[in-house]
Design a protein around this motif. Sequence first.
Motif, mmCIF file in Angstrom:
data_model
loop_
_atom_site.group_PDB
_atom_site.id
_atom_site.type_symbol
_atom_site.label_atom_id
_atom_site.label_comp_id
_atom_site.label_asym_id
_atom_site.label_seq_id
_atom_site.Cartn_x
_atom_site.Cartn_y
_atom_site.Cartn_z
ATOM 1 N N LYS A 81 0.863 -1.171 0.146
ATOM 2 C CA LYS A 81 0.081 0.027 0.129
ATOM 3 C C LYS A 81 0.732 1.287 -0.095
ATOM 4 N N VAL A 82 1.999 1.291 0.909
ATOM 5 C CA VAL A 82 2.708 2.373 0.789
ATOM 6 C C VAL A 82 3.436 2.648 -0.403
ATOM 7 N N ASN A 83 4.155 1.475 -1.167
ATOM 8 C CA ASN A 83 4.606 1.794 -2.516
ATOM 9 C C ASN A 83 3.758 2.256 -3.445
ATOM 10 N N LYS A 84 2.448 1.595 -3.244
ATOM 11 C CA LYS A 84 1.560 2.228 -4.371
ATOM 12 C C LYS A 84 1.215 3.701 -4.018
ATOM 13 N N ALA A 85 1.019 4.158 -2.976
ATOM 14 C CA ALA A 85 0.721 5.264 -2.709
ATOM 15 C C ALA A 85 2.006 6.308 -2.946
ATOM 16 N N ASP A 86 3.287 5.818 -2.737
ATOM 17 C CA ASP A 86 4.474 6.607 -3.055
ATOM 18 C C ASP A 86 4.419 6.850 -4.690
ATOM 19 N N LYS A 87 4.081 5.596 -5.611
ATOM 20 C CA LYS A 87 4.084 5.831 -6.950
ATOM 21 C C LYS A 87 2.982 6.884 -7.359
ATOM 22 N N GLU A 88 1.885 6.964 -6.588
ATOM 23 C CA GLU A 88 0.810 7.839 -7.259
ATOM 24 C C GLU A 88 1.543 9.173 -6.300
#
Length: 178
Positions: A81-88
């Motif tokens: 979730k954190v990686n996805k949020a960072d990419k966004e």
Amino acid sequence: SFRKKVSSSRKHQLKSLMLSIAKGILEEEEREREEAKRRYIAETCPPVSMPRTMQELQDLCKEIHRKIDGIDEERYDLEMKVNKADKEIDDLKIKVQDLMGKFKKPVLKKVRMSADAMLKALLGSKHTVNLDLRANLKQVKKEVKDEDKELRDVGDWRKNIEDKSGMDGRKKMFEAEA
């Protein structure tokens, strides 16, 4: 709107009052965070009772392994979730930069300025440079072409046309070409 002037001592008094209130709020939040942490640990980590037999020890180890696996899965999910949020966030930052880069260039006014004024503006007022720009231009000698000479020597165009008109003029042109 009408605003009253506030004296500097009153400003300092209000500022110190606000800072003391903010400090109290921060301390209260810190206490609440510590209390929530204690409650969570008490709920999820009960005190360990040391087993007396081999079977109880094995059961405890299996229970601990099951909890570790559950926590690893939860950690992995949170990491994704954190990686996805960072990419966004990175994508949004790029979009913002793209949008910031697209702006209309303002139309600049044309200003008439002499070379001296331009140099003064660029170099500052301490540098006063007087330039004779024409003195620095390269001198070019113009070569006179033969065609240009002939055109100049032709003279009055009306006379030329009269010479070429009629049969005599055509005869002269024909003889000149041959």
